[in-house]
Design a protein around this motif. Structure first.
Motif, PDB file in Angstrom:
ATOM      1  N   ALA A   2       0.824  -1.210   0.000  1.00  0.00           N
ATOM      2  CA  ALA A   2       0.000   0.000   0.000  1.00  0.00           C
ATOM      3  C   ALA A   2       0.860   1.263   0.000  1.00  0.00           C
ATOM      4  N   LEU A   3       1.997   1.228   0.693  1.00  0.00           N
ATOM      5  CA  LEU A   3       2.896   2.383   0.689  1.00  0.00           C
ATOM      6  C   LEU A   3       3.423   2.670  -0.711  1.00  0.00           C
ATOM      7  N   ARG A   4       3.798   1.636  -1.438  1.00  0.00           N
ATOM      8  CA  ARG A   4       4.319   1.827  -2.803  1.00  0.00           C
ATOM      9  C   ARG A   4       3.304   2.554  -3.670  1.00  0.00           C
ATOM     10  N   SER A   5       2.062   2.072  -3.633  1.00  0.00           N
ATOM     11  CA  SER A   5       1.014   2.696  -4.449  1.00  0.00           C
ATOM     12  C   SER A   5       0.699   4.096  -3.953  1.00  0.00           C
ATOM     13  N   SER A   6       0.687   4.273  -2.651  1.00  0.00           N
ATOM     14  CA  SER A   6       0.325   5.560  -2.063  1.00  0.00           C
ATOM     15  C   SER A   6       1.395   6.611  -2.350  1.00  0.00           C
ATOM     16  N   PHE A   7       2.668   6.231  -2.232  1.00  0.00           N
ATOM     17  CA  PHE A   7       3.752   7.172  -2.523  1.00  0.00           C
ATOM     18  C   PHE A   7       3.710   7.609  -3.982  1.00  0.00           C
ATOM     19  N   ALA A   8       3.342   6.687  -4.871  1.00  0.00           N
ATOM     20  CA  ALA A   8       3.311   6.999  -6.299  1.00  0.00           C
ATOM     21  C   ALA A   8       2.141   7.916  -6.652  1.00  0.00           C
ATOM     22  N   ALA A   9       1.011   7.733  -5.965  1.00  0.00           N
ATOM     23  CA  ALA A   9      -0.200   8.471  -6.336  1.00  0.00           C
ATOM     24  C   ALA A   9      -0.494   9.673  -5.451  1.00  0.00           C
ATOM     25  N   GLY A  10       0.160   9.762  -4.300  1.00  0.00           N
ATOM     26  CA  GLY A  10      -0.168  10.806  -3.336  1.00  0.00           C
ATOM     27  C   GLY A  10       0.031  12.218  -3.862  1.00  0.00           C
ATOM     28  N   ASP A  11      -0.920  13.085  -3.531  1.00  0.00           N
ATOM     29  CA  ASP A  11      -0.855  14.491  -3.942  1.00  0.00           C
ATOM     30  C   ASP A  11      -0.674  15.370  -2.707  1.00  0.00           C
ATOM     31  N   VAL A  12      -0.861  16.667  -2.866  1.00  0.00           N
ATOM     32  CA  VAL A  12      -0.638  17.576  -1.746  1.00  0.00           C
ATOM     33  C   VAL A  12      -1.673  17.347  -0.642  1.00  0.00           C
ATOM     34  N   GLU A  13      -2.885  16.923  -0.992  1.00  0.00           N
ATOM     35  CA  GLU A  13      -3.889  16.621   0.029  1.00  0.00           C
ATOM     36  C   GLU A  13      -3.454  15.412   0.853  1.00  0.00           C
ATOM     37  N   TRP A  14      -2.882  14.427   0.193  1.00  0.00           N
ATOM     38  CA  TRP A  14      -2.359  13.249   0.900  1.00  0.00           C
ATOM     39  C   TRP A  14      -1.222  13.666   1.828  1.00  0.00           C
ATOM     40  N   GLU A  15      -0.318  14.485   1.346  1.00  0.00           N
ATOM     41  CA  GLU A  15       0.780  14.968   2.191  1.00  0.00           C
ATOM     42  C   GLU A  15       0.234  15.676   3.431  1.00  0.00           C
ATOM     43  N   ALA A  16      -0.798  16.488   3.234  1.00  0.00           N
ATOM     44  CA  ALA A  16      -1.389  17.218   4.365  1.00  0.00           C
ATOM     45  C   ALA A  16      -1.995  16.250   5.383  1.00  0.00           C
ATOM     46  N   ARG A  17      -2.627  15.178   4.903  1.00  0.00           N
ATOM     47  CA  ARG A  17      -3.191  14.178   5.823  1.00  0.00           C
ATOM     48  C   ARG A  17      -2.078  13.517   6.636  1.00  0.00           C
ATOM     49  N   CYS A  18      -0.984  13.191   5.976  1.00  0.00           N
ATOM     50  CA  CYS A  18       0.133  12.543   6.667  1.00  0.00           C
ATOM     51  C   CYS A  18       0.726  13.464   7.734  1.00  0.00           C
ATOM     52  N   VAL A  19       0.923  14.727   7.382  1.00  0.00           N
ATOM     53  CA  VAL A  19       1.507  15.682   8.329  1.00  0.00           C
ATOM     54  C   VAL A  19       0.575  15.888   9.520  1.00  0.00           C
ATOM     55  N   ALA A  20      -0.734  16.042   9.249  1.00  0.00           N
ATOM     56  CA  ALA A  20      -1.696  16.262  10.335  1.00  0.00           C
ATOM     57  C   ALA A  20      -1.772  15.055  11.263  1.00  0.00           C
ATOM     58  N   ALA A  21      -1.787  13.853  10.677  1.00  0.00           N
ATOM     59  CA  ALA A  21      -1.863  12.639  11.492  1.00  0.00           C
ATOM     60  C   ALA A  21      -0.604  12.483  12.334  1.00  0.00           C
ATOM     61  N   HIS A  22       0.544  12.794  11.757  1.00  0.00           N
ATOM     62  CA  HIS A  22       1.790  12.693  12.521  1.00  0.00           C
ATOM     63  C   HIS A  22       1.837  13.727  13.646  1.00  0.00           C
ATOM     64  N   HIS A  23       1.304  14.904  13.408  1.00  0.00           N
ATOM     65  CA  HIS A  23       1.291  15.941  14.443  1.00  0.00           C
ATOM     66  C   HIS A  23       0.521  15.455  15.675  1.00  0.00           C
ATOM     67  N   LYS A  24      -0.626  14.847  15.475  1.00  0.00           N
ATOM     68  CA  LYS A  24      -1.414  14.342  16.600  1.00  0.00           C
ATOM     69  C   LYS A  24      -0.687  13.206  17.309  1.00  0.00           C
ATOM     70  N   LEU A  25      -0.138  12.272  16.531  1.00  0.00           N
ATOM     71  CA  LEU A  25       0.582  11.152  17.133  1.00  0.00           C
ATOM     72  C   LEU A  25       1.808  11.642  17.891  1.00  0.00           C
ATOM     73  N   GLY A  26       2.561  12.560  17.284  1.00  0.00           N
ATOM     74  CA  GLY A  26       3.754  13.078  17.944  1.00  0.00           C
ATOM     75  C   GLY A  26       3.440  13.769  19.256  1.00  0.00           C
ATOM     76  N   HIS A  27       2.309  14.475  19.306  1.00  0.00           N
ATOM     77  CA  HIS A  27       1.909  15.153  20.544  1.00  0.00           C
ATOM     78  C   HIS A  27       1.665  14.133  21.653  1.00  0.00           C
ATOM     79  N   VAL A  28       0.953  13.047  21.335  1.00  0.00           N
ATOM     80  CA  VAL A  28       0.680  12.024  22.344  1.00  0.00           C
ATOM     81  C   VAL A  28       1.968  11.319  22.751  1.00  0.00           C
ATOM     82  N   GLU A  29       2.846  11.049  21.789  1.00  0.00           N
ATOM     83  CA  GLU A  29       4.113  10.386  22.120  1.00  0.00           C
ATOM     84  C   GLU A  29       4.972  11.263  23.027  1.00  0.00           C
ATOM     85  N   GLN A  30       4.948  12.569  22.827  1.00  0.00           N
ATOM     86  CA  GLN A  30       5.681  13.477  23.715  1.00  0.00           C
ATOM     87  C   GLN A  30       5.124  13.413  25.132  1.00  0.00           C
ATOM     88  N   ARG A  31       3.800  13.378  25.246  1.00  0.00           N
ATOM     89  CA  ARG A  31       3.176  13.289  26.571  1.00  0.00           C
ATOM     90  C   ARG A  31       3.553  11.985  27.256  1.00  0.00           C
TER      91      ARG A  31
END
Length: 221
Positions: A95-124
């Motif tokens: 799934a990563l192979r296909s996603s990396f090939a097809a991902g657009d700026v909206e996909w990038e934004a989803r990844c960044v937003a999801a990581h921001h939430k996860l990173g906040h919890v991991e810091q806590r």
């Protein structure tokens, strides 16, 4: 009549989600017999509805049906963990192979937003605070799911989600938390996604999953 049927379906779905969460997060223990008479008041649904729910969970490999003896939570084993981890790596890598090939700026934004939430919890968690396990692991799944969300296959995403939960159950049952190392791996996955470095991402993912296997086995499984 339609409203009553809808309410019945809603209560059954709510009970399904509760039971499933209790299995994944280890509140219903591996190998535990699931006695319908005892579960009925706890989950607020009828015995026939419970049977339907447990049959559904058996199809998801979270519950086993024992014929006339009823149901029990699936047991844990090292072989089962390795098999689930290998399947997760296979599905997620594809799934990563296909996603990396097809991902657009909206996909990038989803990844960044999801990581921001996860990173906040991991810091806590790293600073000794105690967010809920459900929140932590929901954000963990949301991040991994965001990475593969542009793969273009609903069937692949559904398969991945089911395997992820079976893999997660081992983490929760055996209390695995790898702290800053796992957080660094998540950051590495995000960086690889934004740079479209698929080989690097798969290498990090493999390390991420194998380290979890080692952590569970170190607990005495």
């Amino acid at each position: 009549m339609i409203e009553n049927e809808a309410a019945f379906a809603s209560s059954g779905e709510h009970a399904y989600r509760r039971i499933r969460t209790d299995i994944v997060f280890g509140r219903l223990k591996p190998g535990q017999r699931l006695v319908l008479d005892r579960m009925r008041p706890a989950y607020g649904v009828s015995i026939p509805t419970l049977r339907e729910i447990l049959s559904r969970l058996a199809a998801e490999k979270l519950v086993t049906a024992e014929g006339q003896r009823g149901f029990q939570v699936c047991d844990c084993s090292a072989d089962d963990l390795r098999e689930i981890a290998e399947l997760r790596l296979l599905l997620e890598s594809s799934a990563l192979r296909s996603s990396f090939a097809a991902g657009d700026v909206e996909w990038e934004a989803r990844c960044v937003a999801a990581h921001h939430k996860l990173g906040h919890v991991e810091q806590r968690l790293g600073s000794g605070q105690d967010p809920s396990l459900e929140q932590w692991k929901r954000y963990d799944f949301e991040f991994h799911n965001a990475l593969v969300s542009a793969c273009g296959s609903r069937a692949l995403l559904d398969l991945h989600a089911g395997v992820y939960d079976r893999y997660l159950r081992y983490q929760m049952v055996f209390g695995v938390f790898r702290g800053g190392v796992a957080a660094q791996e998540h950051r590495g996955l995000l960086d690889a996604a934004l740079a479209r470095q698929i080989n690097n991402a798969i290498e990090i993912l493999q390390r991420h999953i194998n380290a979890c296997i080692d952590a569970v086995l170190s607990k005495g499984l």
